[in-house]
Design a protein around this motif. Structure first.
Motif, PDB file in Angstrom:
ATOM      1  N   SER A 116       0.712  -1.255  -0.106  1.00  0.00           N
ATOM      2  CA  SER A 116       0.089  -0.090  -0.086  1.00  0.00           C
ATOM      3  C   SER A 116       0.702   1.271  -0.053  1.00  0.00           C
ATOM      4  O   SER A 116       1.938   1.331   0.603  1.00  0.00           O
ATOM      5  CB  SER A 116      -0.948   0.012   1.264  1.00  0.00           C
ATOM      6  N   ARG A 118       0.125   5.383   0.469  1.00  0.00           N
ATOM      7  CA  ARG A 118      -1.015   6.392   0.964  1.00  0.00           C
ATOM      8  C   ARG A 118      -0.336   7.710   0.889  1.00  0.00           C
ATOM      9  O   ARG A 118       0.843   7.930   1.457  1.00  0.00           O
ATOM     10  CB  ARG A 118      -1.568   5.953   2.196  1.00  0.00           C
ATOM     11  N   GLU A 126     -14.433  11.791  -6.204  1.00  0.00           N
ATOM     12  CA  GLU A 126     -15.033  10.653  -6.426  1.00  0.00           C
ATOM     13  C   GLU A 126     -15.172   9.829  -7.718  1.00  0.00           C
ATOM     14  O   GLU A 126     -15.061   8.934  -8.072  1.00  0.00           O
ATOM     15  CB  GLU A 126     -16.419  10.404  -5.643  1.00  0.00           C
ATOM     16  N   LEU A 129     -12.156   7.971  -9.498  1.00  0.00           N
ATOM     17  CA  LEU A 129     -11.625   6.833  -8.910  1.00  0.00           C
ATOM     18  C   LEU A 129     -11.660   5.684  -9.797  1.00  0.00           C
ATOM     19  O   LEU A 129     -10.773   5.063 -10.079  1.00  0.00           O
ATOM     20  CB  LEU A 129     -12.605   6.622  -7.547  1.00  0.00           C
ATOM     21  N   THR A 169      -6.524  -1.782  -6.047  1.00  0.00           N
ATOM     22  CA  THR A 169      -7.644  -1.059  -5.394  1.00  0.00           C
ATOM     23  C   THR A 169      -7.387   0.514  -5.172  1.00  0.00           C
ATOM     24  O   THR A 169      -5.998   0.662  -4.748  1.00  0.00           O
ATOM     25  CB  THR A 169      -8.305  -1.657  -4.215  1.00  0.00           C
ATOM     26  N   ILE A 170      -8.117   1.426  -5.226  1.00  0.00           N
ATOM     27  CA  ILE A 170      -7.883   2.783  -4.997  1.00  0.00           C
ATOM     28  C   ILE A 170      -9.008   3.335  -3.998  1.00  0.00           C
ATOM     29  O   ILE A 170     -10.055   3.024  -4.439  1.00  0.00           O
ATOM     30  CB  ILE A 170      -7.766   3.405  -6.432  1.00  0.00           C
ATOM     31  N   ARG A 171      -8.714   4.248  -2.982  1.00  0.00           N
ATOM     32  CA  ARG A 171      -9.708   4.681  -2.241  1.00  0.00           C
ATOM     33  C   ARG A 171      -9.294   6.188  -1.955  1.00  0.00           C
ATOM     34  O   ARG A 171      -7.930   6.402  -1.873  1.00  0.00           O
ATOM     35  CB  ARG A 171      -9.978   3.892  -0.910  1.00  0.00           C
ATOM     36  N   ARG A 172     -10.262   6.911  -1.704  1.00  0.00           N
ATOM     37  CA  ARG A 172     -10.080   8.219  -1.140  1.00  0.00           C
ATOM     38  C   ARG A 172      -9.661   8.231   0.310  1.00  0.00           C
ATOM     39  O   ARG A 172     -10.486   7.617   0.957  1.00  0.00           O
ATOM     40  CB  ARG A 172     -11.065   9.249  -1.533  1.00  0.00           C
ATOM     41  N   ALA A 173      -8.434   8.593   0.747  1.00  0.00           N
ATOM     42  CA  ALA A 173      -8.204   8.485   1.955  1.00  0.00           C
ATOM     43  C   ALA A 173      -8.359   9.862   3.059  1.00  0.00           C
ATOM     44  O   ALA A 173      -8.406   9.704   4.198  1.00  0.00           O
ATOM     45  CB  ALA A 173      -6.401   8.488   2.177  1.00  0.00           C
ATOM     46  N   LEU A 177      -4.649   9.943  -1.068  1.00  0.00           N
ATOM     47  CA  LEU A 177      -5.262   8.738  -1.787  1.00  0.00           C
ATOM     48  C   LEU A 177      -4.378   7.406  -1.467  1.00  0.00           C
ATOM     49  O   LEU A 177      -3.424   7.642  -1.250  1.00  0.00           O
ATOM     50  CB  LEU A 177      -4.969   9.012  -3.464  1.00  0.00           C
ATOM     51  N   GLU A 178      -5.003   6.484  -1.180  1.00  0.00           N
ATOM     52  CA  GLU A 178      -4.569   5.310  -0.955  1.00  0.00           C
ATOM     53  C   GLU A 178      -4.442   4.306  -2.052  1.00  0.00           C
ATOM     54  O   GLU A 178      -5.839   4.102  -2.665  1.00  0.00           O
ATOM     55  CB  GLU A 178      -4.739   4.578   0.359  1.00  0.00           C
TER      56      GLU A 178
END
Length: 199
Positions: A116, A118, A126, A129, A169-173, A177-178
Motif C-alpha cells: 500500500s 498512501r 469521487e 476513482l 484498489t484505490i480509495r480516497r483517504a 489517496l491510498e
C-alpha cells in the motif's frame, strides 16, 4: 548541441520519450499475455528499503513494513516497477502536504499480500476513482508536463497486480489517496505465460 538550457531541454524530452516507450512496451507485454513472470523468493521488506534508499533517500517516506513476512515468490522486476510508479505518484501529489507518503507492506488473515502507498495530498474527486487505472487517463486535464507522468503508471500497476493473481484498489483517504496492490501469498512457481484478468 552546445551545453546550455536548449541542450538540457532536448535531453529532458528524450528522457520522457524513452520512459513513455518503455512503459508502453511493458504495458503491452503484460496486457496481451506475451510476457511471463520470472519469480523468485524475495524479502519484500528488504526490496522496498533498498528501492527507497536508492531512488528517494531524502523524501522522508514513512515505511511501515512487516519484517516477519518472510520471502514470498514474486517477479522482483515487476514489483519494483509497481513501487516506482506508486511512490512516484504519491510524492508528486504530496508537494506542500504536511505529512509524507506512507508505504506499507503486510499480509492479512486470508493469506493476501498487501502493498500500500498512501499520500496526504489533495486527492481526487469521487468521479475520477473508477478511471484512474485507464491508460492515459489524468484526473487533472490541466496538469502541466512539468508534473511528470503519462497516465500509464496506475494502469501498469494494475497489470502487475493482476499478473500475480491479484488486484489493484484505490480509495480516497481524506486527505490524499491510498492505492493497494494485493495478491495471494505463494511459495510455488508463477513463471508461466500470463493471462491477466480483464476485470
Amino acid at each position: 548541441v552546445e551545453e546550455g538550457e536548449h541542450r538540457n531541454a532536448l535531453l529532458r524530452d528524450l528522457g520522457e520519450m524513452r520512459d513513455l516507450i518503455t512503459e508502453l512496451l511493458e504495458s503491452e507485454r503484460l496486457a496481451s499475455g506475451h510476457a511471463a513472470l520470472h519469480t523468485e523468493a524475495v524479502d519484500l521488506a528488504v526490496l522496498v528499503r533498498e528501492l527507497v534508499a536508492a531512488q528517494w533517500p531524502d523524501a522522508g517516506l514513512n515505511l511501515q513494513l512487516d519484517e516477519h513476512l518472510g520471502p514470498v515468490r514474486v517477479d522482483p522486476m515487476r514489483v519494483r516497477l509497481l513501487l516506482r510508479n506508486l511512490i512516484g505518484n504519491a510524492l508528486r501529489h504530496s508537494v506542500g502536504a504536511p505529512t509524507p507518503p506512507v508505504v506499507s507492506l503486510s499480509s492479512d488473515a486470508a493469506g493476501q499480500l498487501r502493498l500500500s502507498v498512501r499520500d496526504f495530498g489533495p486527492g481526487v474527486a469521487e468521479e475520477h476513482l473508477a478511471h484512474l487505472t485507464e491508460p492515459f487517463y489524468r484526473a487533472d486535464s490541466a496538469r502541466q508536463r512539468a508534473t511528470g507522468g503519462f497516465g500509464l503508471g496506475l494502469y501498469l500497476c494494475q497489470l502487475v497486480a493482476q499478473a500475480h493473481g491479484g488486484a489493484l484498489t484505490i480509495r480516497r483517504a481524506q486527505p490524499g489517496l491510498e492505492v493497494v496492490a494485493s495478491w495471494p501469498i505463494t511459495t510455488g512457481r508463477l513463471d508461466t505465460p500470463l493471462t491477466p484478468s480483464r476485470a
